[in-house]
Design a protein around this motif. Structure first.
Motif, PDB file in Angstrom:
ATOM      1  N   GLN A 233       0.268  -0.790   0.193  1.00 19.97           N
ATOM      2  CA  GLN A 233       0.285   0.042  -0.105  1.00 19.97           C
ATOM      3  C   GLN A 233       0.852   1.334  -0.065  1.00 19.97           C
ATOM      4  OE1 GLN A 233      -2.880   0.002  -0.473  1.00 19.97           O
ATOM      5  NE2 GLN A 233      -3.676  -2.309  -0.036  1.00 19.97           N
TER       6      GLN A 233
ATOM      7  N   VAL B  84       3.450   0.415  10.031  1.00 21.41           N
ATOM      8  CA  VAL B  84       2.137   1.298   9.332  1.00 21.41           C
ATOM      9  C   VAL B  84       0.805   0.554   9.573  1.00 21.41           C
ATOM     10  CG1 VAL B  84       1.079   0.252   7.193  1.00 21.41           C
ATOM     11  CG2 VAL B  84       3.932   0.915   7.460  1.00 21.41           C
TER      12      VAL B  84
ATOM     13  N   GLU C 130      -4.666  -2.223   5.949  1.00 17.71           N
ATOM     14  CA  GLU C 130      -4.463  -0.945   4.612  1.00 17.71           C
ATOM     15  C   GLU C 130      -5.519  -0.918   4.070  1.00 17.71           C
ATOM     16  OE1 GLU C 130      -0.396   0.071   2.845  1.00 17.71           O
ATOM     17  OE2 GLU C 130       0.531  -1.135   4.815  1.00 17.71           O
TER      18      GLU C 130
ATOM     19  N   LEU D 144      -7.637   1.736   4.232  1.00 17.27           N
ATOM     20  CA  LEU D 144      -7.552   3.420   4.236  1.00 17.27           C
ATOM     21  C   LEU D 144      -8.043   4.574   4.418  1.00 17.27           C
ATOM     22  CD1 LEU D 144      -4.993   5.377   4.529  1.00 17.27           C
ATOM     23  CD2 LEU D 144      -3.835   4.247   2.670  1.00 17.27           C
TER      24      LEU D 144
ATOM     25  N   ALA E  42       0.848   4.736   4.323  1.00 10.70           N
ATOM     26  CA  ALA E  42      -0.636   4.449   4.708  1.00 10.70           C
ATOM     27  C   ALA E  42      -0.396   5.364   5.766  1.00 10.70           C
ATOM     28  CB  ALA E  42      -0.873   3.288   4.825  1.00 10.70           C
TER      29      ALA E  42
END
Length: 644
Positions: free
Chosen positions: A134, A303, A307, A310, A390
């Motif tokens: 990502q 992170v 994701e 997101l 992200a």
């Protein structure tokens, strides 16, 4: 036209009382008529020149889009095969160093590199490697006036601070700016994973400092009387509100942070948490019905594992105008995983090099994975100067800031002010991929990065060999020549599209992509030359075996040398590689690209044989080994590493 101008000037001069004198006598009125005439002509020429310039500009602009056919690039290296006059001897009788099964494209008669439709056509579907990473968007340091707007704000940079302590002042400033819009609700979202446990405890003491700084900055006393409320939320695999409801009681906030229980699942639902916070408190009103302007501050060192959520989190936050700020670490340059040491207070054991998801800083991998040969730092892990994609996108797209901190307190690897001009392409994944597909250069870079990361190019083959008379010599040589061939084949596969995209290099406007391309092309070219030279050196050793000059010598060792003997094309390719790498060092100083290029330039690309002495292995003493085993108790098995 001139006659009409003259008649008008004559009429004007008569009207002004400056008519012509009697025939034969030039006077001041005539001079004035001449002067006026020339002035008018000059003005007319100026207008005409302006229109001509506009026409030229239009014509030039219309031709810019058609430059593809006019540009050409002569690649120094198209193939490293030797000339027929200098054949390569087979080493050990079974391996011929004609390494490449794939060669770079040969220029057409016009001198332009041949570019396949699959690799270059802007409209062709991009075929990336399987690794799905990502990506990041833009970051901002918003001003009070910017935050006062009714539209969502997207910025173009992160703010680098020295540790959490350095972020305290800036967080206070951002909260006061939010207060200028009205009543404010600050939601602290703490990563509850084990890797951040010590940092959470350390941050508690700074919370008070944040709010004391707010009191100092808040000259209008906007935070008093319930103007500023706080929530504490923790997240791991699940999410939990650590404060029952928004509160103005600082001691309750402190107790809530201290009371966060570590989540041992190793899963961080960062973006789901942000979406839940916006959904629950994005339109918060107190009991009196007074509306609040929420802002979220995420504290994490990874992170996150969700994701795919997101863009959904961004859309929710933008809809309700909730900026998201993040206190996080730098991303790992061109890598997905970083590594950290973790001391487990429960088992009293230090776990070394535990993998954590800390990168990359860009939407997809944009750097090749290519080990360095010879002794020296490998630079597998470098700080990128930016946050991971992200989280950086989450901050910037919602009008927040990614505060680049180092939770370990270590100094940053590169000057943040210098790195700003190398910011990644922080846009949505769809737009990022469209930009890559539309650029043969960027597509070649991304595919080279994916290919080398997926195939895991092995480390350097051995540089030390037994004497030719030793029974193991043939096996050692053949095994390592095969390894060099494997390296060369992967490098060839990545280098082909990179070389084909050379004509697009000077049209690339991004400093980041320029540095990517020059470094990758230089390093791949250098590795190709080294691989060919390595096997060529082995063939020379077999064809014309040298004699030991020192009676004590019993082995041969390859050392770097400036002379490239495989072929003239190989020598030219070596010069081209070194020129590209020096260009990176000169044009991008104090950056990861310059560091990696300098490391590649540390050792020449050729090889020469030097004799050496290798001491025999120590003789095994079974009796002494048994006694030592009896003296030492069996080593305790280390505890299993926790999920961070």
């Amino acid at each position: 036209m001139v006659d009409r101008i003259l008649r008008k000037l004559e009429a004007l001069s008569t009207w002004s009382g400056f008519g012509a004198t009697a025939r034969g006598g030039a006077s001041a009125p005539a001079f004035m008529v001449s002067l006026s005439l020339h002035a008018v002509l000059l003005v007319g020429l100026a207008f005409a020149g302006h229109h001509v310039n506009e026409a030229v500009q239009r014509e030039f602009s219309s031709r810019v889009g058609g430059l593809d056919g006019a540009l050409s690039v002569d690649s120094t290296l198209q193939d490293l095969d030797q000339n027929d006059a200098t054949p390569v001897m087979e080493a050990g009788g079974s391996f011929a160093p004609t390494l490449a099964t794939t060669v770079t494209s040969v220029p057409s008669a016009s001198g332009r590199p041949t570019v396949s439709a699959a690799d270059v056509e802007a409209g062709a579907p991009v075929e990336f490697a399987k690794l799905d990473v990502q990506r990041v968007t833009q970051m901002v340091v918003p001003t009070a006036s910017m935050l006062g707007r009714t539209v969502s704000i997207e910025g173009n940079g992160a703010e680098h601070v020295q540790g959490v302590e350095g972020a305290v002042d800036r967080i206070a400033v951002e909260i006061v700016r939010r207060l200028e819009q009205g009543r404010t609700l600050v939601v602290w979202a703490f990563d509850a994973s084990l890797s951040l446990e010590a940092e959470r405890q350390r941050l508690v003491k700074h919370i008070e400092t944040v709010y004391s700084h707010i009191d100092q900055l808040d000259e209008s006393r906007l935070s008093t009387g319930g103007g500023l409320l706080t929530m504490v939320v923790s997240f791991g695999q699940d999410r939990k509100a650590e404060t029952p409801k928004p509160t103005a009681d600082l001691s309750a906030v402190r107790e809530a942070i201290n009371g966060i229980k570590a989540d041992e699942s190793g899963v961080e639902t960062t973006f789901t948490t942000v979406g839940d916070i916006v959904g629950r408190w994005g339109l918060y009103k107190n009991e009196a019905g007074e509306a609040y302007h929420p802002m979220i501050i995420v504290v994490t060192d990874e992170v996150g594992d969700d994701e795919p959520k997101l863009e959904e989190a961004i859309a929710l936050a933008r809809k309700r105008k909730v900026p998201v700020y993040v206190l996080g670490s730098q991303a790992v340059f061109g890598r997905v995983e970083g590594f950290m040491d973790f001391y487990d207070p429960r088992t009293k054991y230090m776990h070394r090099n535990q993998p954590v998801r800390q990168g990359p800083e860009s939407a997809m991998l944009e750097q090749i994975h290519l080990p360095f040969w010879y002794d020296g730092p490998q630079y597998d892990l470098l700080e990128a100067g930016f946050g991971p994609y992200a989280l950086s996108r989450l901050s910037s797209a919602t009008g927040g800031i990614y505060f680049v901190t180092r939770f370990s307190g270590r100094r940053m690897g590169f000057d943040p002010s210098r790195m700003k001009e190398y910011k990644p392409d922080w846009e949505s994944r769809d737009r990022y991929e469209a930009g890559v597909v539309g650029s043969p250069l960027r597509k070649a870079v991304v595919n080279a990065a994916m290919l080398t990361n997926e195939q895991k190019i092995p480390n350097a083959p051995t540089l030390q060999f037994p004497s030719l008379e030793a029974p193991q010599f043939k096996e050692v040589l053949q095994t390592n020549q095969a390894l060099a061939a494997q390296i060369a084949q992967t490098v060839e596969e990545a280098l082909g599209p990179i070389t084909a995209a050379a004509r697009y290099r000077d049209r690339e406007v991004s400093r980041r992509w320029q540095a990517h391309y020059d470094l990758i092309r230089g390093r791949l070219l250098a590795m190709k030359v080294r691989a060919y030279e390595y096997n060529s050196a082995g063939a020379r050793l077999v064809k014309d075996p040298p004699k030991f000059q020192n009676s004590r010598s019993n082995a041969w060792r390859l050392v770097p040398d400036k002379a490239i003997l495989y072929s003239e094309k190989a020598a030219a390719a070596g010069r081209e590689a070194e020129e590209l790498l020096r260009k990176v060092v000169e044009e991008h100083p104090d950056t990861p690209w310059a560091l990696l290029a300098g490391r590649e330039l540390k050792d020449p690309l050729g090889f020469k044989w030097v004799e050496t002495y290798v001491p025999p292995p120590p003789r095994r003493d079974d009796a002494a080994a048994a006694q030592k085993k009896n003296r030492n108790s069996p080593a305790a098995k280390p505890p299993a590493p926790p999920k961070l």
